[in-house]
Design an enzyme around this catalytic site. Sequence first.
Site, PDB file in Angstrom:
ATOM      1  N   CYS A   2       0.814  -1.197   0.000  1.00  0.00           N
ATOM      2  CA  CYS A   2       0.000   0.000   0.000  1.00  0.00           C
ATOM      3  C   CYS A   2       0.856   1.259   0.000  1.00  0.00           C
ATOM      4  O   CYS A   2       2.078   1.205  -0.021  1.00  0.00           O
ATOM      5  CB  CYS A   2      -0.896   0.013   1.247  1.00  0.00           C
ATOM      6  SG  CYS A   2      -1.833  -1.513   1.484  1.00  0.00           S
ATOM      7  N   SER A  52      -4.875  -4.789  -2.535  1.00  0.00           N
ATOM      8  CA  SER A  52      -5.408  -5.910  -1.755  1.00  0.00           C
ATOM      9  C   SER A  52      -4.646  -7.193  -2.051  1.00  0.00           C
ATOM     10  O   SER A  52      -4.573  -7.628  -3.200  1.00  0.00           O
ATOM     11  CB  SER A  52      -6.893  -6.106  -2.076  1.00  0.00           C
ATOM     12  OG  SER A  52      -7.611  -4.916  -1.837  1.00  0.00           O
ATOM     13  N   GLU A  77       3.754  -6.454   4.667  1.00  0.00           N
ATOM     14  CA  GLU A  77       3.228  -7.778   5.020  1.00  0.00           C
ATOM     15  C   GLU A  77       3.943  -8.262   6.278  1.00  0.00           C
ATOM     16  O   GLU A  77       5.175  -8.199   6.362  1.00  0.00           O
ATOM     17  CB  GLU A  77       3.466  -8.800   3.900  1.00  0.00           C
ATOM     18  CG  GLU A  77       2.845  -8.444   2.556  1.00  0.00           C
ATOM     19  CD  GLU A  77       1.332  -8.501   2.530  1.00  0.00           C
ATOM     20  OE1 GLU A  77       0.736  -8.981   3.508  1.00  0.00           O
ATOM     21  OE2 GLU A  77       0.754  -8.051   1.531  1.00  0.00           O
ATOM     22  N   SER A 363      11.369 -12.215  -5.126  1.00  0.00           N
ATOM     23  CA  SER A 363      12.617 -11.758  -5.736  1.00  0.00           C
ATOM     24  C   SER A 363      13.804 -12.389  -5.014  1.00  0.00           C
ATOM     25  O   SER A 363      13.707 -12.771  -3.847  1.00  0.00           O
ATOM     26  CB  SER A 363      12.693 -10.225  -5.648  1.00  0.00           C
ATOM     27  OG  SER A 363      13.997  -9.762  -5.844  1.00  0.00           O
ATOM     28  N   GLY A 364      14.940 -12.445  -5.700  1.00  0.00           N
ATOM     29  CA  GLY A 364      16.162 -12.986  -5.105  1.00  0.00           C
ATOM     30  C   GLY A 364      17.062 -11.941  -4.486  1.00  0.00           C
ATOM     31  O   GLY A 364      18.193 -12.254  -4.095  1.00  0.00           O
TER      32      GLY A 364
END
Length: 631
Positions: A2, A52, A77, A363-364
């Site tokens: 967000c 979302s 997150e 992602s790495g």
Amino acid sequence: MCGIVGIFDTTGQRDIDRAALHRMNESQHHRGPDEGELYLEKALGMGHRRLSVIDLATGQQPLFNADKSVVIVYNGETYNYRELMAELKGMGYEFRTKSDTEVVLHAWEAWGPDCVHRLRGMFAFGIWDRNKQTMFLARDHIGVKPMFYSLLPTGYFVFGSELKSIMTHPELSRELNPQAVEDYFAYGYIPEPKTIFHNAYKLQPGHRIVLKVGDTAVRQERWWDVPFKPVKVGSEADVAREVIERVRESVQSQMVAEVPLGAFLSGGVDSSAVVATMAQENAPAVNTCSIGFDDANFDETAYATQVAQQYKTHHHAQIVSGDDYSLVDQLVHLYDEPYADSSAIPTYRVCQLARQRVTVSLSGDGGDENFAGYRRYRMAMAEHSVRDRIPASLRKPVFGTLGKLYPKADWAPRVFRAKTTFESIARDLVEGYFHGVSFMPDRVRAELFSDRFKARLQGYRAVSVMQDHAKNSPTDDPLSLLQYLDFKTYLPGDILTKVDRASMAHSLEVRVPLLDHTFVEWVSGLPPDLKLKGGEGKYIFKKSLEPHLSHDVLYRKKMGFSVPLAAWLRGPLKQRVRDALLGPLLADTGIFNQAYLRDLVEQHESGRRDNSTFIWTVLMFEAFLRKEMAA
């Protein structure tokens, strides 16, 4: 994922300008196109743009506790939110949603500022607690998610996910910070906590701000750091097995989503490791995306295809033309301040491609910092071994003189390009490393800047950024110290900034399992000779991956995610370079030595020198200034 914004009156007395808050919020519409809400009360305004990903039905923000005395806006997150939710329920907290945002809200109620120590994830958030009359801001351990703020002269405190959000506020001055200009031309980005503007700041990774009504100063407080605390290890084979186990656990924890999920796959070690791990989790076939170039010197798609075929992913590749320079002005808008990493162009393109199929991509990023994978670590340690054997009283004058006298031979085979090496050996470890990673080394910036601008710097030098971090380093091992410096500067300031802005431009959430803080803590404590061994970077990481990836993928020469800058600047961008570097805009700033700018351009056009990095860095600064003039 967000975008968040907020305005807080530190006097606690005044109303918030709703129109100003709305402008701040809508400047970040791209970060959250699904929903947008504002909340205002006396002395407080908060805004949120939502992408979302988890709890699609009830995860709207700003989010309140039961009696509406505490409100949060959150970006990121929290991967252990389910475990924390169960713990908080056991403590008597009731949940109205299934979102990680509400977990963080109740974590604040339960543990106050120390709630951050309980979170595992990537996040930046602001909480207003009316009962405690406290505004609380925090940024995740590594700095995956951004946070900008300013305390305005009138006592209003503003914050947001991007610099553009707080710069929309009419009271925030757009005066440039001379020290940030020096930093930019040294690093190619502006390291935390500075921004290009005098009174705007970045909240540093692993830091928090506790601001109470009546406070007249803002203080960043560190709550986490990369520990580099030695861990107990067994045999090399035991360590390799544990590396894989820990990678698998980190990847698993970050695969939770209620929307389509995939991964970037460059064909390098790190992204291939993440994809291999995802594919082995018995999940549906992984969606993978790659960007290649029509110039073989910059194209890695063959290796990405090899990994995709090995693990039967749904692979999508796109070849970018060698003249894909159309994003120059778009990049300036995305990054809000000067940013010179040209790999932002392919990063933008791979995010654009991924968003056509997924909403979340793994992602790495982080493998090189964790396991000492960059070539510059090998170079720095080789220089350090020489530096260690020669007394400083002899080393500094001898190698300093050699560095001054040796010609800059960009055209020559690498073995003959000794100027930078001599200059680095003449310095101590930190100054030598700074010299090696600088976009424009000291000698170039000394020519680039005008005498007038040097006077404004009052002796400030960009190396002090690294020197200050080195003073706070938890380790004195040379290799570990260099990794620590990158965790503090290059990783958040360049790599994570690049990915955040490029992904959010396309409303794509990017997760970085190799930067899970518990993984970083453990890896930082591994013996340095398991990371860089016999000239091989990422030694133990590659060993652990041998059963899972081919020798060609693991041990080929590192290519990087780059673009053909030198050719662009001599060819299709040649006139733009001349117009920008030799035009009136830069001249009017008083920052630059115009004669030196002309030398840079003419040397590069003639082919006598490859000044592409220097020119691109100035070009992006000029593009930033043009954007500012139009603001």
